[in-house]
Every structure is written in C-alpha cells, then in structure tokens.
Design a protein around this motif. Structure first.
Motif, mmCIF file in Angstrom:
data_model
loop_
_atom_site.group_PDB
_atom_site.id
_atom_site.type_symbol
_atom_site.label_atom_id
_atom_site.label_comp_id
_atom_site.label_asym_id
_atom_site.label_seq_id
_atom_site.Cartn_x
_atom_site.Cartn_y
_atom_site.Cartn_z
ATOM 1 N N LEU A 100 -10.992 -5.886 -29.275
ATOM 2 C CA LEU A 100 -12.405 -5.656 -29.559
ATOM 3 C C LEU A 100 -13.332 -6.247 -28.502
ATOM 4 N N LEU A 101 -12.949 -7.378 -27.953
ATOM 5 C CA LEU A 101 -13.788 -8.093 -26.978
ATOM 6 C C LEU A 101 -12.971 -8.377 -25.722
ATOM 7 N N PRO A 102 -12.845 -7.400 -24.840
ATOM 8 C CA PRO A 102 -12.016 -7.587 -23.647
ATOM 9 C C PRO A 102 -12.427 -8.786 -22.786
ATOM 10 N N ASN A 103 -13.686 -9.190 -22.858
ATOM 11 C CA ASN A 103 -14.117 -10.357 -22.083
ATOM 12 C C ASN A 103 -13.551 -11.658 -22.644
ATOM 13 N N GLN A 104 -12.931 -11.608 -23.822
ATOM 14 C CA GLN A 104 -12.299 -12.781 -24.439
ATOM 15 C C GLN A 104 -10.787 -12.807 -24.219
ATOM 16 N N LEU A 105 -10.297 -11.953 -23.315
ATOM 17 C CA LEU A 105 -8.862 -11.791 -23.111
ATOM 18 C C LEU A 105 -8.172 -13.096 -22.708
ATOM 19 N N VAL A 106 -8.767 -13.840 -21.798
ATOM 20 C CA VAL A 106 -8.133 -15.080 -21.328
ATOM 21 C C VAL A 106 -8.016 -16.091 -22.468
ATOM 22 N N GLY A 107 -9.094 -16.291 -23.200
ATOM 23 C CA GLY A 107 -9.062 -17.223 -24.327
ATOM 24 C C GLY A 107 -8.082 -16.781 -25.398
ATOM 25 N N ALA A 108 -8.050 -15.482 -25.658
ATOM 26 C CA ALA A 108 -7.117 -14.947 -26.653
ATOM 27 C C ALA A 108 -5.674 -15.145 -26.204
ATOM 28 N N ALA A 109 -5.420 -14.929 -24.937
ATOM 29 C CA ALA A 109 -4.059 -15.102 -24.413
ATOM 30 C C ALA A 109 -3.616 -16.559 -24.505
ATOM 31 N N ILE A 110 -4.513 -17.479 -24.201
ATOM 32 C CA ILE A 110 -4.190 -18.909 -24.299
ATOM 33 C C ILE A 110 -3.905 -19.285 -25.746
#
Length: 133
Positions: A100-110
C-alpha cells in the motif's frame, strides 16, 4: 522442563524484549486514559470513546504480553506459539504496508526481517530443545 535443560540466552533476550513491549503498551494505555480529554486525541481516535477503548485494549494487551513473556522464560510451548503467531501476523502486516505504501518498503523489510529472526531464534538450536523439554 527438565533440570538439565538450561534456558538459552536467546530465549531470555526475546522474553526481555517482550517485557519491554508489554511495558510500552501499558504506559501507552494508561497515557491514553489519563489524557482522554485532549482534543487532538479525540480527533485522532474518533471521539472520547475511541480513546478510552484503545487505552483499555492496550492495557489488556500489555497484561497478556507480560504473561507470554513469563511463559517464554518458563519454557511454555504455548507462549512460544503465541509469539510465533504474532510475528507471522507482523510479517503479513509489513507486506501489506509495503504494497500500500511503497515508500515504506525499507522499514517494512526491516520489520519483517526482525520478526523472521525472532521466529528462527525460538524454533532452532538450543531454544527448540528448551521448549521440547
């Protein structure tokens, strides 16, 4: 748990993190109840009922989380299963967030990686032996 099976450090580490999480939920819940009349909180939670219900739910979640942490320290397979389920739900949530929020990809991956590490730590090596005994 047999006397010969000592609790592995990784289980203690995860239990301590679980206690910290419970404490933060407890503080948040109490804070919401104390500041329930704050206009900005009422707007964010859709009224005073939303603030109160969320505060009470956070306190209940904190109490359950304290119990789960205690269960981990005692070698409870049920506590391990609960932590595993919560971590799997966290992974699903981070995948959903990343979509939903591709700009949150790094945080989501962590976040997903941390959840996966916790699951592996609880189900492998000495920790697995500890919960089987």
């Amino acid at each position: 748990m047999s006397a010969a099976t000592a609790r592995p450090a990784r289980v203690t580490f995860i239990a301590v993190l679980t206690w910290i999480q419970a404490l933060l939920n407890l503080i948040s819940g109490i804070g919401l109840l104390v500041f329930q009349n704050d206009p900005s909180l009422r707007v964010q939670f859709g009224g005073s009922a939303g603030v109160i219900i969320t505060g009470i739910l956070l306190i209940v979640i904190a109490l359950v989380t304290f119990s789960v942490a205690r269960g981990l320290l005692r070698g409870s397979s049920i506590a391990r299963a609960i932590v595993t389920l919560v971590q799997l739900l966290a992974i699903a949530s981070t995948v959903y967030t990343a979509i939903l929020l591709p700009n949150q990809l790094v945080g989501a991956a962590i976040s997903a990686a941390i959840s996966l590490i916790i699951i592996v730590m609880l189900w492998s090596g000495r920790a697995a032996e500890f919960f089987r005994s």
